[in-house]
Design an enzyme around this catalytic site. Structure first.
Site, PDB file in Angstrom:
ATOM      1  N   GLU A 153       0.848  -1.184  -0.078  1.00 45.07           N
ATOM      2  CA  GLU A 153      -0.020  -0.088   0.082  1.00 45.07           C
ATOM      3  C   GLU A 153       0.786   1.518   0.060  1.00 45.07           C
ATOM      4  O   GLU A 153       0.597   2.054  -0.782  1.00 45.07           O
ATOM      5  CB  GLU A 153      -0.863  -0.042   1.127  1.00 45.07           C
ATOM      6  CG  GLU A 153      -2.096  -0.274   0.879  1.00 45.07           C
ATOM      7  CD  GLU A 153      -2.943   0.995   0.302  1.00 45.07           C
ATOM      8  OE1 GLU A 153      -2.819   2.068   0.898  1.00 45.07           O
ATOM      9  OE2 GLU A 153      -3.556   0.970  -0.560  1.00 45.07           O
ATOM     10  N   HIS A 180      -2.135   0.694   6.593  1.00 46.99           N
ATOM     11  CA  HIS A 180      -2.465   1.486   5.395  1.00 46.99           C
ATOM     12  C   HIS A 180      -1.239   2.469   4.893  1.00 46.99           C
ATOM     13  O   HIS A 180      -0.256   2.096   4.987  1.00 46.99           O
ATOM     14  CB  HIS A 180      -3.584   2.084   5.776  1.00 46.99           C
ATOM     15  CG  HIS A 180      -4.542   2.483   4.595  1.00 46.99           C
ATOM     16  ND1 HIS A 180      -6.043   2.803   4.806  1.00 46.99           N
ATOM     17  CD2 HIS A 180      -4.441   2.706   3.428  1.00 46.99           C
ATOM     18  CE1 HIS A 180      -6.351   3.040   3.727  1.00 46.99           C
ATOM     19  NE2 HIS A 180      -5.364   2.973   2.647  1.00 46.99           N
ATOM     20  N   HIS A 212      -5.918  -0.132  10.624  1.00 42.91           N
ATOM     21  CA  HIS A 212      -7.168  -0.588  10.688  1.00 42.91           C
ATOM     22  C   HIS A 212      -7.666  -1.779  11.147  1.00 42.91           C
ATOM     23  O   HIS A 212      -8.288  -2.625  10.726  1.00 42.91           O
ATOM     24  CB  HIS A 212      -7.988  -0.709   9.252  1.00 42.91           C
ATOM     25  CG  HIS A 212      -7.585   0.737   8.493  1.00 42.91           C
ATOM     26  ND1 HIS A 212      -8.434   1.939   8.760  1.00 42.91           N
ATOM     27  CD2 HIS A 212      -7.048   1.056   7.216  1.00 42.91           C
ATOM     28  CE1 HIS A 212      -8.061   2.903   7.877  1.00 42.91           C
ATOM     29  NE2 HIS A 212      -7.057   2.501   7.177  1.00 42.91           N
ATOM     30  N   ASN A 214      -6.503   7.459   5.911  1.00 46.00           N
ATOM     31  CA  ASN A 214      -5.932   6.880   4.707  1.00 46.00           C
ATOM     32  C   ASN A 214      -4.458   7.026   4.898  1.00 46.00           C
ATOM     33  O   ASN A 214      -3.568   6.019   4.807  1.00 46.00           O
ATOM     34  CB  ASN A 214      -6.347   7.308   3.282  1.00 46.00           C
ATOM     35  CG  ASN A 214      -6.089   6.684   2.232  1.00 46.00           C
ATOM     36  OD1 ASN A 214      -4.787   6.667   1.840  1.00 46.00           O
ATOM     37  ND2 ASN A 214      -6.938   6.213   1.400  1.00 46.00           N
ATOM     38  N   ASN A 218      -6.830  11.358   0.043  1.00 43.60           N
ATOM     39  CA  ASN A 218      -5.989  10.183  -0.027  1.00 43.60           C
ATOM     40  C   ASN A 218      -4.642  10.333   0.354  1.00 43.60           C
ATOM     41  O   ASN A 218      -4.373  10.827   1.501  1.00 43.60           O
ATOM     42  CB  ASN A 218      -6.410   9.369  -1.277  1.00 43.60           C
ATOM     43  CG  ASN A 218      -6.354   8.083  -1.366  1.00 43.60           C
ATOM     44  OD1 ASN A 218      -5.437   7.339  -1.094  1.00 43.60           O
ATOM     45  ND2 ASN A 218      -7.484   7.609  -1.796  1.00 43.60           N
ATOM     46  N   ASP A 240      -3.678   8.149  -6.240  1.00 42.62           N
ATOM     47  CA  ASP A 240      -3.718   7.455  -4.788  1.00 42.62           C
ATOM     48  C   ASP A 240      -2.801   8.254  -4.052  1.00 42.62           C
ATOM     49  O   ASP A 240      -2.971   9.143  -3.118  1.00 42.62           O
ATOM     50  CB  ASP A 240      -3.830   6.004  -5.002  1.00 42.62           C
ATOM     51  CG  ASP A 240      -4.081   5.323  -3.859  1.00 42.62           C
ATOM     52  OD1 ASP A 240      -3.884   5.891  -2.712  1.00 42.62           O
ATOM     53  OD2 ASP A 240      -4.611   4.265  -3.843  1.00 42.62           O
ATOM     54  N   ASN A 241      -1.537   7.505  -3.825  1.00 45.54           N
ATOM     55  CA  ASN A 241      -0.403   8.034  -2.868  1.00 45.54           C
ATOM     56  C   ASN A 241       0.549   8.937  -3.612  1.00 45.54           C
ATOM     57  O   ASN A 241       0.794   8.830  -4.877  1.00 45.54           O
ATOM     58  CB  ASN A 241       0.223   7.006  -2.428  1.00 45.54           C
ATOM     59  CG  ASN A 241      -0.551   6.366  -1.310  1.00 45.54           C
ATOM     60  OD1 ASN A 241      -1.085   6.822  -0.295  1.00 45.54           O
ATOM     61  ND2 ASN A 241      -0.825   5.116  -1.656  1.00 45.54           N
TER      62      ASN A 241
HETATM   63  C1  LIG Z   1      -1.040   4.920  -0.669  1.00 46.10           C
HETATM   64  O1  LIG Z   1      -2.435   4.634  -1.039  1.00 46.10           O
HETATM   65  C2  LIG Z   1      -3.109   3.641  -0.361  1.00 46.10           C
HETATM   66  C3  LIG Z   1      -4.425   3.219  -0.894  1.00 46.10           C
HETATM   67  O2  LIG Z   1      -5.428   3.988  -0.692  1.00 46.10           O
HETATM   68  C4  LIG Z   1      -3.116   4.476   0.924  1.00 46.10           C
HETATM   69  O3  LIG Z   1      -4.139   3.799   1.662  1.00 46.10           O
HETATM   70  C5  LIG Z   1      -2.130   4.945   1.507  1.00 46.10           C
HETATM   71  O4  LIG Z   1      -2.224   5.760   2.381  1.00 46.10           O
HETATM   72  C6  LIG Z   1      -1.073   5.642   0.586  1.00 46.10           C
HETATM   73  N1  LIG Z   1       0.350   6.057   1.020  1.00 46.10           N
HETATM   74  C7  LIG Z   1       0.777   6.964   0.551  1.00 46.10           C
HETATM   75  C8  LIG Z   1       2.184   6.709  -0.162  1.00 46.10           C
HETATM   76  O5  LIG Z   1       0.610   8.193   0.657  1.00 46.10           O
HETATM   77 CA   LIG Z   2      -3.873   6.316  -0.351  1.00 39.14          CA
HETATM   78 CA   LIG Z   3       2.489   8.050   3.089  1.00 39.03          CA
END
Ligand SMILES: *[C@@H]1O[C@H](CO)[C@@H](O)[C@H](O)[C@H]1NC(C)=O
Ligand SMILES: [Ca+2]
Ligand SMILES: [Ca+2]
Ligand SMILES: *[C@@H]1O[C@H](CO)[C@@H](O)[C@H](O)[C@H]1NC(C)=O
Length: 410
Positions: A110, A171, A190, A224, A279, A324-325
């Site tokens: 993740e 996560h 979580h 997240n 996110n 996403d990240n």
């Molecule tokens: C990366 O993405 C995942 C998926 O949603 C998220 O849960 C996680 O916090 C993210 N991590 C980063 C690199 O920010």
């Molecule tokens: Ca994320």
């Molecule tokens: Ca992170």
């Protein structure tokens, strides 16, 4: 999907459906009266003889109208949601020469955070409602990879007792280095699908994590990602407002109710809100700006950090992919974003037509001349559901929500 009146043109705002459908329905419900016109005076002679029948007809017409409007709104939402998810997007491959899958990581990766020394932390084994998950039913783990090595291998870190390891479901992660060099790892966890932040001390010699503290707070729900900004200060993103069945409605109606929280032992507060699905979060190299990914709105918010930790929005970088990240290239300051090119394929997982992966680089994010380029893109034949990319010294790690992890020498 069958189009209905006012099918949106890609890139155009959708209200067209509503604008086309509503007047049409209204007109249909009042035969003979153009939409928006004042009601015509009733002819006296007819009003008395057929009043009951007419009232019944009007009732039915009203019911039909309401049904029509509801269906139109529903249809409009579905089109909008498909659009938001890039449901029809296919991936054009962009693949650097020297990439290979990391053997040890098979069940997602993740989040990734790399220390200035080249040690990479990788969180794996996340189980999250609504996401595919092929991990065996065992607790998540944190892996370590030394990117200074010629052929780096991922190794699971030992985790000390002191918290419920069986429920570990990691996560987003973020590291913090104290002045004395001690490395702390903050992990969004979580357990039982709740949200906590676990603080660990990293013991490099022993390759282990010592659990120090669990943080729970009313505002730290549906967490997240996290970015640590001080010894016990961090920003975290909340990706859903509702934690119950209302979350489906939330996504359906596209409420922009998610936010960024600032946490410190003395103060916890919401510092930025109005995200559809906040996110990934990270901090610029000069530590003056915070970057927040809104995965549903396909953009990155550049926020200015103030003395009192409040954030104000500087600009929004719009992308055509679900971000996403985020991470920052430590040598250039560029933002790297792990993205989902097509979220529909991610959520409706089909091994015959799997979700792809995409990593974009944003140069000069703070200036008006930002440049967005694709570093990696694959249709899922190699890597599925990329969620993060992180760079160290021309080596890139790409993590995924539930699939493998990729190592590339750039
Ligand atoms: C990366 O993405 C995942 C998926 O949603 C998220 O849960 C996680 O916090 C993210 N991590 C980063 C690199 O920010
Ligand atoms: Ca994320
Ligand atoms: Ca992170
Ligand atoms: C993905 O791309 C590869 C070539 O890069 C191709 O062989 C394969 O059929 C594609 N898969 C899908 C599902 O489109």
């Amino acid at each position: 999907m069958k189009p209905f009146p006012g099918k949106p043109v890609p890139g155009k705002p959708v209200p067209t459906t509503l604008q086309v459908t509503l007047p049409w329905l209204l007109a249909a419900s009042c035969p003979g009266r153009p939409a928006g016109a004042a009601p015509a005076p009733e002819p006296r002679a007819r009003c008395c003889s057929g009043r009951g029948a007419r009232r019944q007809t009007m009732g039915k017409l009203t019911a039909l109208t309401l049904l029509g409007i509801s269906l139109a709104l529903l249809g409009q939402r579905f089109v909008r949601i498909r659009e938001k998810m890039n449901a029809s997007r296919e991936v054009e491959p962009v693949e650097p020469q020297n990439c290979h899958l990391i053997e040890e990581l098979e069940n997602g990766s993740e989040d990734i955070d790399i220390l200035p020394t080249g040690l990479a932390f990788i969180s794996t084994g996340l189980k999250y409602p609504g996401m595919p998950n092929f991990a065996p039913d065992e607790p998540g783990r944190i892996f370590l990879m030394d990117l200074k090595e010629q052929t780096p291998k991922a190794q699971a870190l030992k985790i000390s007792d002191g918290f419920d390891k069986a429920l570990f479901n990691p996560h987003g992660i973020s590291t913090f280095i104290k002045e004395d060099g001690t490395v702390y790892l903050y992990v969004v966890n979580h357990p039982h699908m709740e949200s906590t932040v676990e603080i660990f001390k990293f013991e490099e010699q022993q390759r282990s994590l010592i659990h120090l503290k669990t943080i729970k707070h009313e505002l730290l729900k549906s967490l997240n990602d996290i970015v640590v900004v001080g010894p016990e200060q961090f920003y975290a993103t909340r990706d859903r407002y509702f934690t119950n069945y209302f979350m489906i409605l939330e996504q359906f109606l596209d409420l922009h109710w998610t936010y960024v929280v600032f946490y410190s032992p003395s103060e916890v507060k919401v510092v930025a809100k109005g995200f559809s699905c906040a996110n990934g979060i990270t901090i610029s190299l000069d530590r003056k700006y915070i970057y927040v990914a809104d995965v549903a709105d396909k953009n990155i918010h550049v926020m200015e950090k103030h003395e009192n930790w409040d954030l104000t929005q500087l600009k929004v970088i719009q992308l055509g992919t679900l971000v996403d990240n985020l991470s920052v290239d430590p040598t250039t300051g560029d933002i790297l974003a792990g993205c989902h090119p097509n979220a529909m394929k991610l959520l409706n997982y089909n091994p015959e037509d799997p979700p792809g992966s995409e990593v974009v680089r944003i140069e000069n994010a703070l200036s008006d001349e930002q440049r967005v380029s694709t570093v990696y893109a694959n249709n899922g034949s190699v890597l599925q559901g990329s969620s993060v990319a992180s760079i160290y010294d021309r080596k890139m790690l790409i993590g995924t929500v539930f699939h493998r992890a990729l190592y590339c020498a750039l």
